[in-house]
Design a protein around this motif. Structure first.
Motif, PDB file in Angstrom:
ATOM      1  N   ASP A 101       0.805  -1.269  -0.083  1.00 40.66           N
ATOM      2  CA  ASP A 101       0.054  -0.083  -0.109  1.00 40.66           C
ATOM      3  C   ASP A 101       1.002   1.032  -0.094  1.00 40.66           C
ATOM      4  N   ASP A 103       0.651   4.404  -0.691  1.00 37.66           N
ATOM      5  CA  ASP A 103      -0.112   5.706  -0.259  1.00 37.66           C
ATOM      6  C   ASP A 103      -0.073   5.751   1.150  1.00 37.66           C
ATOM      7  N   ARG A 104      -0.098   4.653   1.970  1.00 38.54           N
ATOM      8  CA  ARG A 104      -0.276   4.948   3.613  1.00 38.54           C
ATOM      9  C   ARG A 104       0.170   3.573   4.378  1.00 38.54           C
ATOM     10  N   SER A 165       2.903  15.412   4.007  1.00 36.07           N
ATOM     11  CA  SER A 165       2.006  14.482   3.776  1.00 36.07           C
ATOM     12  C   SER A 165       0.571  15.013   4.267  1.00 36.07           C
ATOM     13  N   ARG A 169      -2.570  15.556   1.802  1.00 29.91           N
ATOM     14  CA  ARG A 169      -3.737  14.926   2.033  1.00 29.91           C
ATOM     15  C   ARG A 169      -4.932  15.771   2.183  1.00 29.91           C
ATOM     16  N   SER A 295       4.448   8.283   3.327  1.00 32.57           N
ATOM     17  CA  SER A 295       4.846   6.814   2.736  1.00 32.57           C
ATOM     18  C   SER A 295       6.062   7.287   2.117  1.00 32.57           C
ATOM     19  N   LYS A 297       6.965   6.593  -1.157  1.00 28.80           N
ATOM     20  CA  LYS A 297       6.273   7.300  -2.425  1.00 28.80           C
ATOM     21  C   LYS A 297       6.155   8.948  -2.129  1.00 28.80           C
ATOM     22  N   GLU A 298       5.507   9.200  -1.180  1.00 29.61           N
ATOM     23  CA  GLU A 298       5.236  10.518  -0.830  1.00 29.61           C
ATOM     24  C   GLU A 298       6.577  11.330  -0.421  1.00 29.61           C
TER      25      GLU A 298
END
Lengths: 352, 352
Positions: A101, A103-104, A165, A169, A295, A297-298
């Protein structure tokens, strides 16, 4: 397995002392990193003092790591020897789902913290960046863009993404009204990031001492929360309040600063329950929320954003022997705005 | 100015008694409505009993109104005599901004409630739908789609949109996991709406008595909150919890039922502060929020959605003389699921 020199707390609240340990031998998908810099995060202080009751000792803190790749496993495709890289708050994540996952992952129970964690499927503790080198699975290594210096970029790996983040969000963009509460390691980067996203940023600190810095960092307004009239003046103002402090605030009063649909996000962990009046939530569709790291990716996206906008942390560099003194100064809010340990120089100057 | 017959509470907690009053003469942008049906909302009970301390008497309650247009002012363009229309919780909104905030006018301080409010710019009280007729500015009149019967559609004007609005605000769609807490007037419509949006709905009530109804309304699962094991079983499950109850819940326990990024939305107003543990908010990026009614634009959208999906409230029709008894039954949760006053029959049967 290579022996590595580091600094550890051997028990709760002990001063940090030299500590040698072994890093795991390089696996197929591992990257070996020669650590150059490591930021000092407030969490390091909480954990070395066992403030939350789940510390494991000896503990080598540090999760704002930058360095240079010295070796890669045969299956590593994205990194090569000599690359400038970073490691943040975690080095592995939940592996029970078929797909990561991305993204989170930071919220999943399987997360492996960079230090004070356990290597996946083992009882081997993880050791952090107050040390010469580290071995990390490729998927958890960040690439540091050329434009970002390794020292001032180090705090982006935790402080930076912890602010980035929630800004993403909650979809902060041009014209959004954002408040950043607390002008410390997180807050000062948060002001820069929110400003770069186009927000109108209000910085809130305990005194007027940091007002000038707030404007320099990009705030349009600085409010000393000690000014009792400020809550009245700012009522109904903000789309998003990012609180970097762990204090037990007057939550209902803070919620009153939000506009309709506004969200108060706590990044700090207060040690008491939050007591909230329901009226400002209901009659204004406001939210009280929390957020925690970011994350991988973030984090990589955040580094690209920082490179594009020329954002790094404001740092003061210290040697590894100065960490205990630095901790005291962090607790006294006496740093503008992040200590970074010059890890490479510290260890190369020593004889083992 | 036309004299209108209605029923009013003349003081806090008084039984409702016949009350004659004047409606304003038709203005250029007004719509005159012959009231056919009016739902009994729990708010009517709170307000006639002055539970929140801001009741004005005499009070003609009722804000779930349906009826037929009997006259329109010369500037009215969207309605004509004979049209099927509705009036919800408010009859005017903030007029201080240049442009009406059509998406969230219900949160603006200038809102004029359908009853227990004051006519804009005056000291004339507003009187609600427990009466023969009403005069409302065109912009606050809803068109009732042909497919929806006027009796069972009435509760949509408050209960319906109060559930619809947060389902849209939090972007519920196919596959979302939604919990609806409390199976009363709001909850039973909420189950239908969430299901029609494609969500997997869990209904939560105090006992198993309404389990069968929950399945009929569209719930995939029914949980009796009296079952102490249910919180453990459902931990981390929901994207959105819509709570229709006003009870002082164990908020931290309820937040634990949310998945990552989940939101608990309170639609009821607890009479005590909410005490929340920060950990489930932060380590899971969860939110505690509130929501309140819906905008006129959203109400019209909701009516279209209900017409498309064949959604109305489950009602029990009563006469205006039965309202006090109906209130007692609402308080005892003894209605499935909304009382609607047959206003037209009640008044036409009377002699004045």
């Amino acid at each position: 397995m290579p022996t590595v020199h580091g600094y550890a707390a051997t028990r709760a609240s002990a001063k940090l002392t030299p500590f040698s340990f072994e890093r795991r031998a390089l696996r197929d998908d591992d990257v070996a990193i020669d650590i150059r810099f490591c930021g000092i995060c407030h969490t390091d202080i909480h954990l070395t003092r066992d403030a939350w009751g789940f510390s494991m000792f000896p503990m080598v803190p540090g999760h704002e790591i930058t360095g240079i790749v010295t070796a890669v496993g045969p299956k590593v495709t994205r990194f090569a020897v000599g690359d400038r890289v970073g490691v943040g708050c975690f080095v592995d994540s939940c592996t029970t789902c078929a797909t990561r996952d991305v993204d989170r992952e930071q919220y999943l129970p399987g997360i492996v913290l960079t230090y004070n964690g356990l290597e996946p499927g083992s009882v081997t503790p993880t050791y952090g960046g107050y040390s010469e080198s580290i071995v990390v699975k490729e998927g958890y290594v960040l690439s540091i863009p050329e434009r970002l210096p390794l020292d001032a970029a180090a705090p982006l790996l935790c402080a930076g993404v912890t602010m980035y983040s929630p800004l993403r969000r909650w979809k902060i963009g041009p014209g959004a009204k954002v408040a950043v509460v607390g002008m410390g390691g997180l807050g000062h980067v948060g002001i820069k990031l929110a400003r770069a996203m186009g927000a109108e940023v209000t910085a809130l600190g305990r005194s007027v001492a940091k007002q000038e810095d707030a404007f320099r960092l990009g705030a349009a307004r600085y409010i000393a929360t000690s000014d009792v009239g400020s809550f009245e003046k700012l009522a109904g103002t903000f789309d998003l309040i990012l609180s970097t402090v762990s204090a037990n605030l007057d939550w209902s009063a803070w919620l009153g600063l939000l506009g309709i649909d506004g969200t108060f996000v706590s990044l700090g962990m207060p040690d008491q329950a939050m007591t909230v009046s329901p009226a400002p939530l209901i009659v204004g569709r406001r939210s009280l929320a929390g957020s925690y790291m970011g994350s991988i990716k973030e984090t990589q996206e955040m580094l690209a954003f920082c490179a594009e906008h020329g954002i790094v942390a404001d740092i003061e560099t210290v040697g590894i022997d100065d960490v205990d003194a630095a901790y005291e100064r962090v607790l006294a809010s006496d740093v503008r705005y992040r200590f970074v340990i010059d890890v490479a120089s510290s260890f190369s100057a020593k004889r083992y």
